[in-house]
Design an enzyme around this catalytic site. Structure first.
Site, PDB file in Angstrom:
ATOM      1  N   LYS A 250      -9.197  -7.811  -2.915  1.00  0.00           N
ATOM      2  CA  LYS A 250      -8.651  -7.211  -1.772  1.00  0.00           C
ATOM      3  C   LYS A 250      -7.732  -6.511  -1.701  1.00  0.00           C
ATOM      4  O   LYS A 250      -6.752  -6.269  -0.809  1.00  0.00           O
ATOM      5  CB  LYS A 250      -9.032  -7.891  -0.426  1.00  0.00           C
ATOM      6  CG  LYS A 250     -10.338  -8.502  -0.262  1.00  0.00           C
ATOM      7  CD  LYS A 250     -11.213  -7.471  -0.047  1.00  0.00           C
ATOM      8  CE  LYS A 250     -12.421  -8.044  -0.955  1.00  0.00           C
ATOM      9  NZ  LYS A 250     -13.183  -6.598  -1.355  1.00  0.00           N
ATOM     10  N   THR A 251      -6.924  -6.581  -3.124  1.00  0.00           N
ATOM     11  CA  THR A 251      -5.697  -5.894  -3.185  1.00  0.00           C
ATOM     12  C   THR A 251      -5.477  -4.493  -3.612  1.00  0.00           C
ATOM     13  O   THR A 251      -4.354  -3.982  -3.844  1.00  0.00           O
ATOM     14  CB  THR A 251      -4.782  -6.737  -4.474  1.00  0.00           C
ATOM     15  OG1 THR A 251      -5.335  -6.803  -5.479  1.00  0.00           O
ATOM     16  CG2 THR A 251      -4.651  -8.258  -3.712  1.00  0.00           C
TER      17      THR A 251
ATOM     18  N   HIS B 154     -10.818 -11.166 -11.727  1.00  0.00           N
ATOM     19  CA  HIS B 154      -9.930 -11.525 -10.567  1.00  0.00           C
ATOM     20  C   HIS B 154      -9.208 -13.097 -11.089  1.00  0.00           C
ATOM     21  O   HIS B 154      -8.842 -13.804 -10.400  1.00  0.00           O
ATOM     22  CB  HIS B 154     -10.843 -11.735  -9.309  1.00  0.00           C
ATOM     23  CG  HIS B 154     -11.198 -10.921  -8.803  1.00  0.00           C
ATOM     24  ND1 HIS B 154     -10.192  -9.813  -8.424  1.00  0.00           N
ATOM     25  CD2 HIS B 154     -12.168 -10.225  -8.137  1.00  0.00           C
ATOM     26  CE1 HIS B 154     -10.782  -9.028  -7.487  1.00  0.00           C
ATOM     27  NE2 HIS B 154     -11.953  -9.188  -7.406  1.00  0.00           N
TER      28      HIS B 154
ATOM     29  N   TYR C  95      -0.003  -1.833  -4.213  1.00  0.00           N
ATOM     30  CA  TYR C  95      -1.052  -1.016  -3.322  1.00  0.00           C
ATOM     31  C   TYR C  95      -0.048  -0.054  -2.505  1.00  0.00           C
ATOM     32  O   TYR C  95      -0.527   1.154  -2.634  1.00  0.00           O
ATOM     33  CB  TYR C  95      -2.035  -2.079  -2.591  1.00  0.00           C
ATOM     34  CG  TYR C  95      -2.850  -1.274  -1.592  1.00  0.00           C
ATOM     35  CD1 TYR C  95      -4.222  -0.979  -2.006  1.00  0.00           C
ATOM     36  CD2 TYR C  95      -2.551  -0.764  -0.413  1.00  0.00           C
ATOM     37  CE1 TYR C  95      -4.995  -0.495  -1.341  1.00  0.00           C
ATOM     38  CE2 TYR C  95      -3.265   0.034   0.498  1.00  0.00           C
ATOM     39  CZ  TYR C  95      -4.675  -0.154  -0.187  1.00  0.00           C
ATOM     40  OH  TYR C  95      -5.707   0.791   0.584  1.00  0.00           O
TER      41      TYR C  95
END
Ligand code: PAP
Length: 309
Positions: free
Chosen positions: A59-60, A119, A207
């Site tokens: 989720k980055t 991950h 991000y």
């Protein structure tokens, strides 16, 4: 493998109504499938020096960086009207170490694609990745947006409503370090510290920086990976074509990403595209939550030189 799993601490996430069971493997939490995949990769995977690892905590910005890297590396083969990114979800285009070992071996044999995503935390990468001096791209994101994104992704994957799965409980578990590949701070710090020791093999991307200036960061990414844009390409607007192709607006509106699903447990592709914004946490956090996570992250990162937004 079954014997190994039995020895690991387990945690069932209460906010998920008992649907998420994490295992603690080598100091990080993840699902049973991904423990098995990570373990197998550690035992059997042989990196090639030409491999480029796209590493991230979930989720980055994984989907975005994978799309940019894929479009950059394959731009001689495909243009913006023929790229597989238009018809396949990017997680089908770039193999994931914990799930796609066979595909990576095939890519090695054919020299077809140097990209491998994972991950896994830095200390858990297969030894050959470090021994082969593979290039490593690591993307990270401000913790509060990661918490919100992580919550909605899992909640939607489980078909739970916000009422069924209280955000406050998910927040508390995240603060205890229990999240996919968490604790989140350990994940970032592992890569951050390694990048200080070996700056030559690391590119760290934020991000938020990617959001602010996608073009410059796509250029940095291309140069780092060894696929720099030529002056002619720059003049012809190739970078902008790639950043537009990989933009949230474009990717999230592709038919394949609106309606398709992928082999990762049959998950719907649209789960990887929610809002794509910097700062959505403001819609979810109380003042107390903000203070709690800010203090926690300050404590964890203090003295490391790492600054998250
Ligand atoms: P993954 O680790 O499961 O692959 P990852 O791609 O890292 O997930 O994270 C998904 C987040 O990136 C989502 O953020 P949000 O929940 O805050 O909206 C998703 O919307 C965002 N995202 C996906 N693609 C893009 C993109 N092209 N540009 C910007 N953000 C994106």
């Amino acid at each position: 493998m079954e014997d190994m799993l039995k020895t690991l601490p387990q945690h069932t996430c209460s906010w998920s109504k008992g649907n998420i069971a994490f295992y603690k493997y080598q100091n990080f939490w993840t699902s049973q499938t991904l423990v098995v995949g990570g373990h197998l990769a550690q035992q059997t995977f042989k990196a090639e020096p030409t491999d480029i690892f796209l590493c991230s905590s979930p989720k980055t910005g994984t989907t975005w960086v994978k799309s940019l890297a894929f479009a950059i590396v394959t731009r001689q083969k495909f243009d913006d009207s023929t790229t597989p990114l238009l018809t396949k979800n990017v997680h089908e285009c770039v193999p994931f170490l914990e799930r796609d070992l066979e595909k990576i071996v095939e890519n090695h044999k054919n020299s077809s694609l140097p990209l491998v995503a994972t991950h896994l935390p830095y200390p858990s990468l297969p030894e050959s990745v470090i021994a082969s001096n593979c290039k490593i791209v690591y993307v990270y994101r401000n913790t509060k947006d990661v918490i919100v994104s992580h919550y909605h992704f899992l909640r939607k994957a489980l078909n739970l409503t916000c009422e069924d799965a209280p955000f406050e409980e998910a927040f508390e578990e995240f603060c205890q370090g229990i999240s996919g590949y968490g604790p989140y701070w350990d994940h970032i710090l592992g890569y951050w510290k390694a990048s200080l020791e070996r700056p030559d093999i690391f590119l760290l991307l934020k991000y938020e920086d990617l959001k602010k200036d996608t073009t410059s960061n796509a250029k940095r990414l291309a140069e780092f990976m060894g696929y720099p844009f030529s002056t002619e390409e720059e003049k012809a607007g190739v970078i902008e074509k790639i950043t537009s192709l990989c933009s949230f607006e474009n990717m999230s509106n592709l038919e394949v990403n609106k309606t398709g699903s992928n082999r990762v447990g049959g998950l719907e592709n649209k789960l990887y595209f929610r809002k794509g914004e910097d700062g959505d946490w403001k819609n979810y956090f109380t003042n107390e939550m903000k203070q709690k996570i800010d203090k926690l992250m300050d404590d964890k990162l203090s003295g490391t030189g790492l600054i998250l937004k």
